[in-house]
Design an enzyme around this catalytic site. Structure first.
Site, PDB file in Angstrom:
ATOM      1  N   LYS A 189     -46.563  45.492   1.563  1.00 45.08           N
ATOM      2  CA  LYS A 189     -47.622  44.674   0.961  1.00 45.08           C
ATOM      3  C   LYS A 189     -47.288  43.206   1.169  1.00 45.08           C
ATOM      4  O   LYS A 189     -46.139  42.796   1.013  1.00 45.08           O
ATOM      5  CB  LYS A 189     -47.710  44.981  -0.531  1.00 45.08           C
ATOM      6  CG  LYS A 189     -48.627  44.071  -1.326  1.00 45.08           C
ATOM      7  CD  LYS A 189     -47.954  43.597  -2.630  1.00 45.08           C
ATOM      8  CE  LYS A 189     -46.754  42.756  -2.362  1.00 45.08           C
ATOM      9  NZ  LYS A 189     -46.153  42.132  -3.548  1.00 45.08           N
ATOM     10  N   ASP A 206     -47.582  46.288  -8.770  1.00 43.59           N
ATOM     11  CA  ASP A 206     -48.035  46.339  -7.377  1.00 43.59           C
ATOM     12  C   ASP A 206     -48.510  47.726  -6.951  1.00 43.59           C
ATOM     13  O   ASP A 206     -49.043  47.887  -5.851  1.00 43.59           O
ATOM     14  CB  ASP A 206     -46.912  45.902  -6.433  1.00 43.59           C
ATOM     15  CG  ASP A 206     -46.764  44.395  -6.337  1.00 43.59           C
ATOM     16  OD1 ASP A 206     -47.735  43.687  -6.660  1.00 43.59           O
ATOM     17  OD2 ASP A 206     -45.679  43.930  -5.949  1.00 43.59           O
TER      18      ASP A 206
END
Length: 287
Positions: free
Chosen positions: A10, A130
């Site tokens: 990410k 996340d």
């Protein structure tokens, strides 16, 4: 049986800290995308243990009950006789969601295997801030404490280099070092950028509010950013998340791959990788 799931790195292309809740959690506003670089989860039959960790970044990583992969597996239920194999390629505690991406890949893998629905939003968020965005796997705007995901304008086709100077910067320490907790949010355009140049101009006007406190804690991050900005054909560079991994953007694959060799040649102890930028599914490499 050998079902597999890719856990893409990410990238916080921009990360604004816009406030702090009474419970201590910080409010974020971030443009998130993914790289064609990551870990891989496999579901294997006849495993001797619930989780086996392999790969170049797996050394020293605990396969105990506190591992996010096993925490995610408990939400879905790991069928008897099956185990998980995590091939670890992303460095730990590095600002690119490695553990969160692994947890999200575990949820997708077990859901595919059983045909059951994914856990609810609250359960997913309990694994980490996340994990929701990694589970969605789409370039988007992430806000709140990570639970609010909204569509963002389509990103241009770019290649991204990721590099980490092999320093771990604890996220809580970075947030504690952040002097101003209430900052302006992202200024996203209403429509897509006209071209890559317009996107890069916009990106340069945004920030990663955690970059300055992270560099104060680990000056090597500043040295890394200087190195990335000096690479041939680099378009942009910034730290991702709370660090220490930083990214550099390139227009072409060839430039990104040459940059990997250039960085590795000068800094052989750093972790370096490159891949396309975009939604996790579209950048997932073939096995």
């Amino acid at each position: 049986m050998s079902l597999t799931e890719f856990a893409a790195a990410k990238i916080n292309l921009a990360l604004h800290v816009t406030g702090q809740r009474d419970d201590g959690y910080h409010l974020l506003d971030s443009l998130v995308s993914f790289a064609g670089v990551g870990d891989r989860l496999r579901l294997v039959e006849g495993a001797a243990e619930p989780l086996r960790i392999i790969g170049p970044e797996g050394r020293g990583l605990s396969a105990g009950e506190d591992n996010l992969v096993l925490k995610a597996a408990r939400l879905c239920g790991l069928p008897e006789g099956l185990g998980l194999e995590l091939e670890k390629s992303l460095p730990r505690a590095s600002g690119i969601g490695g553990g969160s991406a692994d947890a999200a890949a575990t949820l997708r893998l077990l859901s595919r295997n059983s045909g059951a629905a994914l856990p609810g939003a609250g359960a997913v968020l309990s694994l980490g801030a996340d994990v929701p965005v990694c589970l969605a796997g789409q370039s988007c705007r992430m806000s709140g404490i990570g639970e609010i995901l909204t569509p963002a304008p389509a990103l241009p086709k770019l290649w991204v280099l990721l590099a980490n100077p092999r320093v771990e910067v604890p996220t809580p320490a970075v947030f504690r070092a952040l002097k101003v907790k209430e900052n302006p949010p992202l200024a996203l355009p209403e429509t897509s950028w006209a071209d890559a140049g317009a996107f890069l101009d916009w990106l340069a006007e945004q920030r990663n509010d955690l970059e300055e406190p992270a560099i104060a804690l680990a000056p090597q991050i500043g040295d890394l950013l200087d190195t990335l900005w000096d690479l041939p054909e680099v378009l942009f560079a910034r730290m991702s998340g709370s660090g220490a991994t930083c990214f550099a953007l390139f227009a072409e694959k060839s430039a990104a791959m040459r940059a990997v060799y250039d960085v590795q040649d000068c800094y052989p102890d750093w972790w370096v990788a490159a891949g396309p930028l975009g939604d996790a599914a579209e950048v997932s490499p073939e096995e």
